[in-house]
Design an enzyme around this catalytic site. Structure first.
Site, mmCIF file in Angstrom:
data_model
loop_
_atom_site.group_PDB
_atom_site.id
_atom_site.type_symbol
_atom_site.label_atom_id
_atom_site.label_comp_id
_atom_site.label_asym_id
_atom_site.label_seq_id
_atom_site.Cartn_x
_atom_site.Cartn_y
_atom_site.Cartn_z
ATOM 1 N N CYS A 88 0.808 -1.220 0.000
ATOM 2 C CA CYS A 88 0.000 0.000 0.000
ATOM 3 C C CYS A 88 0.844 1.274 0.000
ATOM 4 C CB CYS A 88 -0.959 0.005 1.179
ATOM 5 S SG CYS A 88 -2.252 -1.234 1.020
ATOM 6 N N CYS A 213 -14.222 -0.597 7.332
ATOM 7 C CA CYS A 213 -13.294 -1.069 6.298
ATOM 8 C C CYS A 213 -13.442 -0.216 5.046
ATOM 9 C CB CYS A 213 -13.601 -2.514 5.916
ATOM 10 S SG CYS A 213 -13.722 -3.633 7.319
ATOM 11 N N LYS A 340 -11.202 5.503 2.942
ATOM 12 C CA LYS A 340 -12.560 5.038 3.249
ATOM 13 C C LYS A 340 -13.551 5.499 2.194
ATOM 14 C CE LYS A 340 -15.906 3.256 5.608
ATOM 15 N NZ LYS A 340 -16.656 3.126 4.370
ATOM 16 N N HIS A 344 -9.576 3.466 -2.655
ATOM 17 C CA HIS A 344 -8.253 2.872 -2.454
ATOM 18 C C HIS A 344 -7.830 2.024 -3.657
ATOM 19 C CE1 HIS A 344 -4.711 1.491 -0.565
ATOM 20 N NE2 HIS A 344 -5.191 0.502 0.156
#
Lengths: 399, 477
Positions: A88, A213, A340, A344
């Site tokens: 990431c 998540c 969020k 992503h």
């Protein structure tokens, strides 16, 4: 002692696509969209790019491997192009490489572009991958929420925080990002969500519920970096400078040695310490005006506030509930919606964070614009808390 | 030749127990005849005949050594891959142990026990495990159970062999073949009458004669019935007065196949007292019968009683059918991860994986897996690590979650970090969790389990998983 890269490289231009379920766009279209915005912002032509780094974390099956997808999509002029991958932190790694190249004098203008096209996998969440042929013989196949959820139990055990307080603070993290994402036209998720909905969502990995998540998205983001002199030569008077980019990677201490208590992320602390030193930041809570951190899960953002020194240990729960990191708080976090809600697309995320800081520093953030911010911090966390890479970058105006 | 003894025993049942009445009720609409009393032990998705035999073998081998190892099963996961090898590695035995797998009928466990008792050759471990696939709707699906048992044979111990005999008959009460991979049964009345006449009575009478013991002197019987009522019939003919302990196993867990009589032997050595004569009779294509005399309390025998008493009720019939392999669910794209195992990687690391062997560095810190440069921050270069087996140690939970996203055949997927007292810290899967997620600080023990199943290529790997130290007590059923 190395002097670091502070103020030796500036951002000439940035671009970022809308993130989300881009069913109608392939990786080529995403890369071109982000790049054309950055070129126009920088006021240069594609022939001015002297070297480029492509960040793709997961999506070999779609973007393709090597640097060729970038070189081909942008029709770069046979310049050196390299693909980087570091989970990431991939997008920040691309920026780190391009920035280092300019700082070293190896080239004058360099491109960092991150892209990910995850929505073609056919399911939500990250693509499944082996952990390596030897590791597969023993390592559990846990999901990303599963690995980060473990921070929660260790955190409550260490600090004596009530599980209910932690759950509410985590919900506030997501509630705040949904509020912010609603103001961002490029965000994947643009709907506010109530605290009640967040708290009552089905569990994904105890104690993380659905709204704790982040999802995964399609998208691309890029930065063109150069020297302050060249940027001024392009007629730019307000310049955003790279104050620091630092990275820290696990060596097995957390996951194999008996000291780590599982309640924090050592690499974030290491990277932050070095980044503050490189940027000349001595009091982060007073000097850092905003953060874009790796809120892959609400609990990650919570412990990151402590790991970055923006909350005391064991106090992030209460600082969050007090609104310290809300859009109108003392140190706003995820003004753009964060992972969020902005989304992503893994390889692009580090550059997306820089894009928001860049926009805020230049006063271009529209409805989301905060009062004058001197320094903005971005943070990426790849892997799992027990085995991670963490990147911390600091940007500010070049005075 | 020296007198041969049972040195120790071990018994193992999986955690879950299906209530037969509830299960047969779910099939009530069909009108099929199914058993309605007692419970059936149900293996977890990651338990097979080998993993359960390892658990029983660990109990039998605790504090002992084995010079030879036999793995007995009619449901061994591999036809070509010696499972006794894996058993040895999981038990931490050296590479030069004599090993063999035996099969052919469910009698193989008792046949191997008899051979070990008749032959010399040091300490011999016989470990039997069974997880047999059955057809939904068949009586077998509810009467059979999953489990394992083991016995260590040597030149002294807790029960000595007085005599034995065997009768071999091609008597087909049930068969499994290439063309019929799930068991096919003969008529029950035929089986009951002819098994008594053709196999049990001749073998038991011959064994008693060989032992110089009359049937009436047998205190405890361990007779593996092919169908109910066999023992009652044969006892009347042979003059046996003893209770058949296998009845308790069948009621609480089911017919354990190759492990059934060995499990019964463990139970007899737990319930018996020195001086008791014990009859053990294994059945399948004939009968092997042994008469033993208990001479002392037996290591490991308590595992038979506790495993019958402890467990967790399984009430969901579709979960049972899925675990039993009778219901193939569409688990979605997340279940499609390719889990191909590289044989060369397995050859390099398999022994450490199967034995859960970590390494101790020069400063005394233990780690898993071993690496060239130790994980200790005090290490400053490559150094040799000394083998340390972690399989038999307890550990504490550092972090844990119940993951509901990633694919597992029996969600949720519990995993996290565990900390051994010797310094080793390992990312592990937690198993045998029914109900609440464990907490940070909880103590766990290690269990040998299937790590991954490559369904595309029909291969599986094994590793250790962490489980709670204690199991819940089953309510009286």
């Amino acid at each position: 002692m190395a002097s670091g890269i502070r103020d030796r490289v500036v951002i000439a231009g940035m671009g970022c696509t809308e993130f989300g379920e881009r069913w109608d766009k392939g990786p080529e279209a995403l890369m071109v969209e982000a790049f054309e915005e950055a070129l126009a912002d920088a006021g240069i032509g594609r022939g001015d790019i002297e070297a480029a780094w492509l960040g793709v974390a997961l999506d070999d099956m779609n973007v393709g491997n090597s640097a060729l997808p970038l070189a081909t999509a942008l029709r770069l002029r046979n310049i050196p192009v390299t693909r980087v991958e570091n989970m990431c932190a991939t997008g920040t790694e691309a920026l780190r490489a391009a920035t280092y190249a300019v700082a070293a004098g190896a080239c004058d203008v360099a491109l960092a572009l991150g892209v990910e096209k995850l929505k073609d996998t056919g399911y939500g969440g990250l693509p499944l991958r082996t952990k390596g042929l030897a590791n597969d013989l023993w390592m559990p196949y846990g999901s990303a929420p599963g690995t980060f959820a473990q921070l929660a139990g260790a955190y409550t055990a260490k600090h004596g925080v009530e599980a209910g307080d932690l759950k509410r603070a985590m919900a506030h993290v997501s509630w705040k990002s949904h509020q912010n994402g609603a103001l961002n036209p490029k965000a994947h998720l643009r709907k506010p969500v109530s605290m009640e909905t967040i708290l009552n969502a089905p569990l994904i990995a105890d104690p993380l519920g659905l709204f704790d998540c982040c999802g995964v998205s399609d998208g691309a983001a890029c930065a063109i970096v150069t020297t302050p002199d060249i940027a001024r030569g392009l007629g730019k008077d307000a310049l955003v400078s790279v104050k620091a980019i630092q990275l820290s990677a696990s060596n097995g201490w957390e996951s194999q040695y008996g000291e780590w208590d599982g309640s924090y992320v050592r690499n974030t602390r290491e990277a932050a310490r070095r980044a503050y030193a490189e940027a000349g930041v001595s009091d982060p809570r007073a000097e850092i005006g905003m953060t874009e951190v790796h809120d892959c899960f609400s609990v990650t953002e919570l412990v990151t506030m402590e790991d970055l020194g923006l909350s005391d240990e064991g106090r992030a729960v209460f600082d969050i509930l007090d609104g310290r990191f809300d859009r109108d708080g003392a140190i706003p976090c995820q003004i753009d919606g964060g992972l969020k809600c902005f989304g992503h697309p893994v390889g692009a995320s580090g550059l997306r964070m820089a894009y928001e800081v860049y926009g805020q520093l230049l006063g271009r953030a529209g409805e989301r614009q905060r009062d004058r911010i001197n320094l903005g911090l971005t943070h990426n966390l790849g892997g799992a808390p027990a085995n991670s890479v963490s990147a911390v970058s600091i940007f500010g105006r070049l005075e | 030749m020296a007198q041969r003894y049972v040195r120790s025993v071990g018994a193992y049942l999986p955690l879950l127990r299906l209530d037969r009445k509830a299960a047969s009720g779910a099939f009530g609409w069909s009108g099929l005849a199914m058993p309605r009393s007692g419970r059936r032990s149900v293996a977890a998705w990651d338990e097979d005949a080998l993993t359960m035999a390892v658990e029983a073998g660990r109990t039998a081998l605790a504090g002992h050594h084995a010079d030879s190892v036999v793995f007995a099963s009619t449901s061994a996961p591999f036809r070509e891959r010696l499972q006794a090898n894996l058993l040895c590695e999981a038990l931490g035995l050296p590479r030069d142990v004599s090993v063999s797998d035996v099969a052919g009928s469910r009698r193989c466990g008792v046949s191997a026990l008899r051979q070990a008792l008749l032959n010399g050759g040091g300490d011999a471990l016989v470990a039997a495990g069974e997880r047999r696939a059955t057809m939904p709707g068949s009586a077998f699906q509810l009467t059979w159970g999953d489990g394992a048992a083991a016995a260590l044979i040597g030149d002294d111990g807790c029960a000595r062999l007085l005599g034995s005999a065997c009768i071999n008959v091609d008597f087909v009460d049930v068969y499994v073949s290439d063309e019929r991979p799930l068991p096919y049964a003969s008529e029950e009345r035929f089986v009951r009458e002819e098994a008594i006449a053709l196999a049990f009575v001749p073998a038991i009478e011959a064994a008693c004669a060989n032992a110089g013991v009359s049937a009436a002197e047998i205190a405890l019987a361990v007779v593996h019935e092919p169908v109910g009522g066999v023992y009652k019939g044969l006892a009347a003919v042979a003059g046996l007065k003893a209770p058949n302990l296998c009845d308790d196993i069948t009621a609480a867990a089911g017919d354990l196949g190759a492990a059934h009589a060995l499990f019964g032997l463990a139970l007899a050595l737990e319930r018996g007292k020195p001086g008791d004569r014990i009859l053990v009779a294994g059945f399948g294509s004939g009968c092997d019968a042994l008469v033993l005399e208990m001479t002392a309390p037996c290591d490991g025998s308590a595992s038979a009683e506790t495993s019958l008493r402890e467990g967790a009720a399984l009430t969901n019939i579709t979960r049972f059918l899925s675990l039993a392999g009778s219901l193939d669910l569409d688990w979605g794209p997340r279940s499609e991860l390719d889990q191909k195992t590289a044989a060369s990687v397995l050859a390099r690391h398999g022994r450490d994986m199967h034995g859960f062997i970590g390494g101790r560095d020069a400063r005394g810190n233990v780690q898993f897996p071993k690496t060239l440069i130790p994980v200790s921050p005090l290490a400053d270069g490559p150094e040799p690590l000394a083998d340390v087996r972690l399989a038999d140690l307890e550990a504490s939970i550092v972090s844990v979650t119940a993951d509901r996203l990633n694919f597992t055949p029996d969600p949720p997927f519990h995993f996290g970090l565990v900390q051994f007292d010797n310094g080793a810290r390992v990312s592990m899967e937690f198993r045998d969790i029914e109900g609440a997620t464990p907490q940070v600080g909880d103590r766990v023990r290690m269990r040998f389990r299937v790590k991954s199943i490559d369904r595309k290529r029909g291969f599986r790997t094994y590793f250790w998983k962490a489980a709670p130290l204690e199991r819940p007590k089953l309510e009286e059923g």
